[in-house]
Structures are given as C-alpha cells and as structure tokens.
Design an enzyme around this catalytic site. Structure first.
Site, PDB file in Angstrom:
ATOM      1  N   GLU A  53       0.832  -1.221   0.000  1.00 18.18           N
ATOM      2  CA  GLU A  53       0.000   0.000   0.000  1.00 18.18           C
ATOM      3  C   GLU A  53       0.863   1.267   0.000  1.00 18.18           C
ATOM      4  O   GLU A  53       0.405   2.335   0.394  1.00 18.18           O
ATOM      5  CB  GLU A  53      -0.934   0.013   1.225  1.00 18.18           C
ATOM      6  CG  GLU A  53      -1.838  -1.183   1.370  1.00 18.18           C
ATOM      7  CD  GLU A  53      -2.892  -1.337   0.272  1.00 18.18           C
ATOM      8  OE1 GLU A  53      -2.924  -0.511  -0.664  1.00 18.18           O
ATOM      9  OE2 GLU A  53      -3.674  -2.298   0.355  1.00 18.18           O
ATOM     10  N   HIS A  66      -2.479   2.385   8.475  1.00 14.74           N
ATOM     11  CA  HIS A  66      -3.611   1.621   7.913  1.00 14.74           C
ATOM     12  C   HIS A  66      -3.802   0.368   8.741  1.00 14.74           C
ATOM     13  O   HIS A  66      -2.838  -0.353   9.025  1.00 14.74           O
ATOM     14  CB  HIS A  66      -3.305   1.247   6.456  1.00 14.74           C
ATOM     15  CG  HIS A  66      -4.230   0.201   5.903  1.00 14.74           C
ATOM     16  ND1 HIS A  66      -5.597   0.369   5.822  1.00 14.74           N
ATOM     17  CD2 HIS A  66      -3.978  -1.043   5.397  1.00 14.74           C
ATOM     18  CE1 HIS A  66      -6.145  -0.715   5.295  1.00 14.74           C
ATOM     19  NE2 HIS A  66      -5.188  -1.591   5.037  1.00 14.74           N
ATOM     20  N   HIS A 102      -6.979  -2.882   9.902  1.00 12.11           N
ATOM     21  CA  HIS A 102      -8.269  -3.505   9.611  1.00 12.11           C
ATOM     22  C   HIS A 102      -9.150  -3.453  10.861  1.00 12.11           C
ATOM     23  O   HIS A 102      -9.518  -4.492  11.417  1.00 12.11           O
ATOM     24  CB  HIS A 102      -8.054  -4.937   9.126  1.00 12.11           C
ATOM     25  CG  HIS A 102      -7.261  -5.017   7.851  1.00 12.11           C
ATOM     26  ND1 HIS A 102      -6.823  -6.209   7.307  1.00 12.11           N
ATOM     27  CD2 HIS A 102      -6.845  -4.049   6.993  1.00 12.11           C
ATOM     28  CE1 HIS A 102      -6.159  -5.971   6.178  1.00 12.11           C
ATOM     29  NE2 HIS A 102      -6.151  -4.660   5.965  1.00 12.11           N
ATOM     30  N   GLU A 110     -17.073  12.655  22.569  1.00 17.69           N
ATOM     31  CA  GLU A 110     -15.761  13.215  22.199  1.00 17.69           C
ATOM     32  C   GLU A 110     -15.446  13.156  20.699  1.00 17.69           C
ATOM     33  O   GLU A 110     -14.517  13.809  20.232  1.00 17.69           O
ATOM     34  CB  GLU A 110     -14.649  12.534  22.998  1.00 17.69           C
ATOM     35  CG  GLU A 110     -14.418  11.088  22.610  1.00 17.69           C
ATOM     36  CD  GLU A 110     -13.063  10.561  23.116  1.00 17.69           C
ATOM     37  OE1 GLU A 110     -12.673   9.483  22.673  1.00 17.69           O
ATOM     38  OE2 GLU A 110     -12.426  11.234  23.925  1.00 17.69           O
ATOM     39  N   HIS A 159     -12.851  -3.231   4.238  1.00 21.33           N
ATOM     40  CA  HIS A 159     -11.408  -3.483   4.281  1.00 21.33           C
ATOM     41  C   HIS A 159     -10.767  -2.892   5.547  1.00 21.33           C
ATOM     42  O   HIS A 159     -10.175  -3.617   6.325  1.00 21.33           O
ATOM     43  CB  HIS A 159     -10.753  -2.893   3.022  1.00 21.33           C
ATOM     44  CG  HIS A 159      -9.277  -3.141   2.935  1.00 21.33           C
ATOM     45  ND1 HIS A 159      -8.616  -3.407   1.766  1.00 21.33           N
ATOM     46  CD2 HIS A 159      -8.309  -3.146   3.899  1.00 21.33           C
ATOM     47  CE1 HIS A 159      -7.328  -3.582   2.006  1.00 21.33           C
ATOM     48  NE2 HIS A 159      -7.121  -3.427   3.299  1.00 21.33           N
TER      49      HIS A 159
END
Ligand code: 13P
Ligand code: ZN
Length: 281
Positions: free
Chosen positions: A126, A149, A151, A179, A220
């Site tokens: 990625e 990144h 999951h 919040e 994803h």
C-alpha cells in the site's frame, strides 16, 4: 521489546532507535486489538535525516526498488515502513526483518533501502496510498508525519450496515460518543470499494486526505494520519470506538440522541469547526 541489538561500528545499536521502537510498539498494540490479522495493516513514518543518521548509515544503500508511482514531492525524504506480507505480530521480535528504513531517490522514482527489509522483503504493497497521502497531508499540515492503515474490526462491520455517504457516516460517528466531534471535526472520507495495493486506491485515498485525516475503505479497513504515533493511533481508536458503539446498538430502537444543537454547543466549547454540510441547525 527484545533486548537483542545489532551493533554497527560508529553507530548506536539500530534497534534502540526511538522510531523503530515506536513502530514495534504500535504494531504490537494493534495486533493485540485484533485489527491486524495475518499481514493486515501497514504503517509509514516520515523521519528527519538527522534522527535517522544517529542510528543508521545513511551513506550506504542496501538496494533500490522502482516505484510504479513517481513521488518527486518526497525526493530525499526518509521513512520507516512496514514490509509487505509481514505480520504485525512479528515486528516486536524481529524489527529488522519486518520493517525498513527507506529514502526516496532524487527523481522520486525509486526508494533506497538503508536498513531492514531483510532477505529481499519489500515495503508495504500500500506504499502508493501511504506516499500519496503523505504528500497531500504535508501540504495542509507541515507537522504531519504518520500514515497508519489497519483492519479495525468495527469500522469494517459498520461499512456493511451503514449508508456509505461520508457526511451521513460522519454524523453517525459523531453521535455515538460525545468526544468524537472534538477528535475528528474534519470527519471521515469514504472511498468506493477499490482493489487494494493499486495506484488508483492510492490516488483516491490521497484526494480524500486533502480535507480530512481519516479515510475508510469499505469492507477493508481505515487509514489515519497525524503528527505523532499517539495522535494518529488515538484518532483511529476513537473512530473504531464510535463504530463499536454503533454496532452494539445494532439496529435496536434509539430512544435519545446527542442533538445537532448539542453537537454545535460542543464544537463551540472546544473551539473546533465541524465539517460543513452535516449539522442541521
Ligand atoms: P501489506 O502486507 O503489503 O502491507 O498489505 C497488507 C494490507 O493491509 C493490504 O491492504
Ligand atoms: Zn489492508
């Protein structure tokens, strides 16, 4: 983390580098949360040359890799990244095998590997999303350093049951915990489903990063950005918490909510500007 260190003459042991320890700690923490099964997730962290050269010989390139997406804007910049196919679970026991320190070449068409990514490992698949997001976030925030990144389980689940309109999605998240609006007044961007690891998903993610620090990939995971590991992780953790509450409600009757006027009062009290087009006042 492990005390085994590799000493290179003239350099402090590389695994003692604070940026390597931060990467090891955050990947381990996210794995324990169950967000990074198998090789799921990736992290990149923009580093200063001065900091890197305290621990790593920046004059010695181990090997270079071509990039399928030139990033001239990042020429000469240093990053520590997770390796492609590497398990977050393993980073803490073997940082050098699972992480790499890279420098973008002057042309922006290659990365030079300076440390780690042992045995021919490559940076995360990625990398396009990471590098293009770094470019966009640096334009709006010079203190920006991190793209993360993961999951995140509840965020993924929520993308099956909630409308994927990003204004509606953001509003629901803001309503789930008080919040949230304070932590991400800029809201969350949402992409359509796109094949991961592609230049296309990189371009689309980066476009969304022009206006917000969080981008969700339906079914994803999530991308979060920030200046420090703590603030970037905290941002993702807050979105994930809101998604968790949404999933716990699970479609049962809602008897009361935080109203738009209350959200507006909150924004004023904390001096944040909510993303436009969401609150109806
Ligand atoms: P990498 O192992 O190449 O980083 O890929 C993991 C992932 O989460 C893909 O989206
Ligand atoms: Zn992923």
């Amino acid at each position: 983390m492990s005390t085994s260190v590799i000493r290179t003459t003239g350099y402090t042991a590389s695994t003692e580098a604070p940026f390597i320890q931060e990467m090891a700690e955050i990947t381990h923490h996210m794995w324990t949360l169950g967000w990074d099964e198998l090789n799921g997730g990736n992290v990149s962290y923009l580093l200063d040359e001065e900091e890197v050269s305290k621990y790593i010989n920046v004059g010695q390139t181990l090997r270079s890799l071509d990039l399928a997406f030139p990033v001239k804007e990042l020429a000469g910049k240093y990053f520590i990244v997770t390796g492609s196919g590497k398990y977050f679970r393993n980073v803490i026991k073997d940082p050098e095998g699972n992480l790499g320190v890279v420098r973008v070449s002057a042309s922006g068409e290659q990365v030079d590997i300076l440390w780690g990514l042992r045995e021919g490992a490559r940076p995360t698949s990625e990398l396009a999303s990471h590098f293009m997001s770094h470019i966009e976030r640096l334009k709006v925030d010079p203190t920006h350093r991190i793209v993360l990144h993961t999951h995140a389980t509840n965020v993924i689940a929520m993308t099956f049951t909630h409308d994927l309109d990003e204004l509606k999605f953001t509003k629901t998240l803001w309503q789930m915990c008080t919040e949230c609006l304070v932590v991400f007044p800029d809201g969350v961007g949402i992409l359509p489903w796109i094949v991961p690891g592609s230049n296309e998903i990189g371009r689309e993610t980066a476009k969304k990063m022009q206006e917000q620090r969080v981008v969700i990939w339906p079914h994803h995971g999530i991308f979060g950005t920030g200046s420090t590991m703590d603030s970037t992780f905290g941002l993702i953790e807050t979105v994930e918490k809101a998604a968790n509450v949404y999933n716990l409600i699970g479609g049962r009757e809602i008897k009361q909510v935080i109203t738009d006027h209350q959200l507006d009062d909150l924004a004023r009290a904390f001096g944040v500007t909510p993303k436009a087009g969401i609150l109806e006042l």
